[in-house]
Enzyme design. Structure first.
Site, PDB file in Angstrom:
ATOM      1  N   HIS A  18       0.871  -1.196   0.000  1.00  0.00           N
ATOM      2  CA  HIS A  18       0.000   0.000   0.000  1.00  0.00           C
ATOM      3  C   HIS A  18       0.899   1.235   0.000  1.00  0.00           C
ATOM      4  CE1 HIS A  18      -3.846   2.108   1.521  1.00  0.00           C
ATOM      5  NE2 HIS A  18      -2.958   3.057   1.272  1.00  0.00           N
ATOM      6  N   HIS A  20       1.657   5.309  -1.685  1.00  0.00           N
ATOM      7  CA  HIS A  20       1.271   6.497  -2.470  1.00  0.00           C
ATOM      8  C   HIS A  20       2.534   7.152  -3.019  1.00  0.00           C
ATOM      9  CE1 HIS A  20      -2.861   6.492  -0.815  1.00  0.00           C
ATOM     10  NE2 HIS A  20      -2.262   5.992   0.245  1.00  0.00           N
ATOM     11  N   LYS A 108      -9.258   0.154  -5.832  1.00  0.00           N
ATOM     12  CA  LYS A 108      -9.292   0.750  -4.499  1.00  0.00           C
ATOM     13  C   LYS A 108     -10.576   1.536  -4.311  1.00  0.00           C
ATOM     14  CE  LYS A 108      -7.739   2.236  -0.546  1.00  0.00           C
ATOM     15  NZ  LYS A 108      -6.630   3.114  -0.259  1.00  0.00           N
ATOM     16  N   HIS A 148     -10.538   1.121   1.757  1.00  0.00           N
ATOM     17  CA  HIS A 148     -10.300   2.054   2.864  1.00  0.00           C
ATOM     18  C   HIS A 148     -11.520   1.879   3.762  1.00  0.00           C
ATOM     19  CE1 HIS A 148      -8.694   5.953   4.556  1.00  0.00           C
ATOM     20  NE2 HIS A 148      -9.801   5.732   5.233  1.00  0.00           N
ATOM     21  N   HIS A 183      -4.784  -0.627   5.932  1.00  0.00           N
ATOM     22  CA  HIS A 183      -4.275   0.132   7.087  1.00  0.00           C
ATOM     23  C   HIS A 183      -5.225   0.101   8.287  1.00  0.00           C
ATOM     24  CE1 HIS A 183      -6.762   2.988   4.965  1.00  0.00           C
ATOM     25  NE2 HIS A 183      -5.831   3.407   4.142  1.00  0.00           N
ATOM     26  N   ASP A 257       1.454   2.588   3.519  1.00  0.00           N
ATOM     27  CA  ASP A 257       0.596   3.772   3.358  1.00  0.00           C
ATOM     28  C   ASP A 257       1.449   5.038   3.357  1.00  0.00           C
ATOM     29  OD1 ASP A 257      -1.744   5.166   2.934  1.00  0.00           O
ATOM     30  OD2 ASP A 257      -2.290   5.262   5.048  1.00  0.00           O
TER      31      ASP A 257
END
Ligand code: NCD
Ligand code: ZN
Length: 363
Positions: A18, A20, A108, A148, A183, A257
């Site tokens: 995960h 970004h 996602k 999420h 997460h 994350d």
């Protein structure tokens, strides 16, 4: 495969499930810290409010951009970005099939408005009722639904708990769909995943949620660089995450994350959510496992369980981490630029350091 010595550990090249990276110069910083430690990463699609990754076309452009940056570092073969798209109202089963052809591994779902760049996310009602064809196509293609897991309509500390019934409904509607609850931060989420018997539910756990509670965000001074979604919770929640990781249960695997935001957008009257942990993730995780006297659990958590759940081959390269103290820089920036990034653990010491990465992706 891991070789564990007193002051040195060599593990199979790890996967960050995960991650970004963004589009702008944050991509430059994020990618260089990532490829030097990690073999692959699941790249999240909420790149930019105005330029999200929604289709196979977006995926190809974004992947090219990532490869351009890797190329600058002569690291094109060192890191494999595993692409995702974002679930939005316009996602159809045709979009799913085209994405699968383009190599997309996961879709996602961001609940509407609950986190960074989730303005075009989905409502909880739509998530349960509207995407039957999409989820069926994902099942057929073996794609993962990445959730999420926060219900946006509830008090911020309760959002993860109120998402659990939504998740149960999703599982009832689509029993064959592989789901990753991303997460997780609560004891209840840990229990839910532990007790699940479908074999199709797993969860990522971040680095920062193994260290932080809400006290580290707002308990004393306001600490914007520890502010992320879902919020770090109570000490007993953190303890449950630690136990889950140390238990060696393959349903729990690593997703950093890591989410780069410029310093001025975090130290702000309306600060962004996200912790930039890429530069410290592997050394600090090693230190965490060492302190838990569980170094043998590091490799499965970062290099095995995630790949197995996604149905990916294991990486073939290795990375070596040695005992040796270093201080995390206060900032990362291009010289003279005010668009700086403050990493997790900035200014603090870490007692392990990555020394060698032997790159060799799977066969
Ligand atoms: C992430 C981001 O910045 O993109 N932020 C965060 O607080 N975790 C989005 C997300 O994963 O929620
Ligand atoms: Zn994220």
């Amino acid at each position: 495969m891991a070789i564990i010595e007193k002051d040195r550990i060599t593990i199979r090249s790890p996967d960050d499930m995960h991650l970004h990276l963004r589009w702008d110069e944050r991509l430059y910083h994020a990618i260089q810290h990532t490829f030097s430690h990690w073999g692959r990463g699941i790249i999240m699609p909420n790149t930019d409010e105005n330029r999200p990754i929604l289709t196979s076309k977006d995926v190809k452009e974004y992947r090219n951009e990532i490869f351009n940056f890797l190329h600058q570092f002569l690291a094109t073969h060192a890191f494999e970005p595993l692409m995702t798209i974002k679930l939005v109202k316009t996602t159809t089963f045709e979009v799913v099939h085209a994405a699968a052809e383009a190599g997309v591994k996961a879709i996602k779902s961001y609940p509407l408005g609950v986190t960074t760049n989730s303005e075009n996310g989905v409502s909880m009602n739509d998530l349960v009722t509207e995407f039957g064809g999409v989820f069926k196509a994902m099942e057929e293609r073996g794609m993962v639904l990445s959730l999420h897991g926060e219900h946006p309509e509830y008090f911020c500390l309760d959002r993860e708990d109120y998402f659990i019934p939504v998740l149960r409904q999703m599982q009832a509607n689509h029993p064959g769909l592989k789901i990753v609850l991303e997460h997780i931060t609560t004891k209840n989420a840990v229990q839910l995943v532990q007790q699940d018997t479908t074999g199709n539910l797993a969860a990522t756990i971040t680095l920062h949620h193994l260290f932080l509670t809400l006290d580290d965000v707002i308990g004393g001074s306001l600490m914007p660089h520890n502010f992320c979604k879902p919020l770090a919770k109570r000490p007993e929640d953190r303890d449950a995450l630690i136990s889950a990781v140390i238990s060696g249960n393959p349903k729990f695997f690593f997703g950093s994350d890591s989410a780069p935001h410029f310093q001025h957008t975090k130290e702000s009257a309306c600060g962004c959510a996200g912790v930039f942990s890429a530069p410290v993730a592997l050394p600090l995780l090693t230190s965490f496992f060492d302190e838990q006297d569980a170094l043998e659990k590091l490799e499965p958590f970062v290099s095995q369980f995630g790949a197995q759940f996604y149905g990916l081959p294991l990486n073939r390269g290795t990375v070596t981490i040695e005992r040796g103290s270093w201080t995390v820089p206060l900032l990362y920036s291009d010289s003279g630029s005010l668009r700086q990034l403050v990493p997790f653990w900035a200014g603090r010491e870490i007692s392990w350091n990555v020394v060698v990465r032997h790159c060799q992706l799977y066969e």
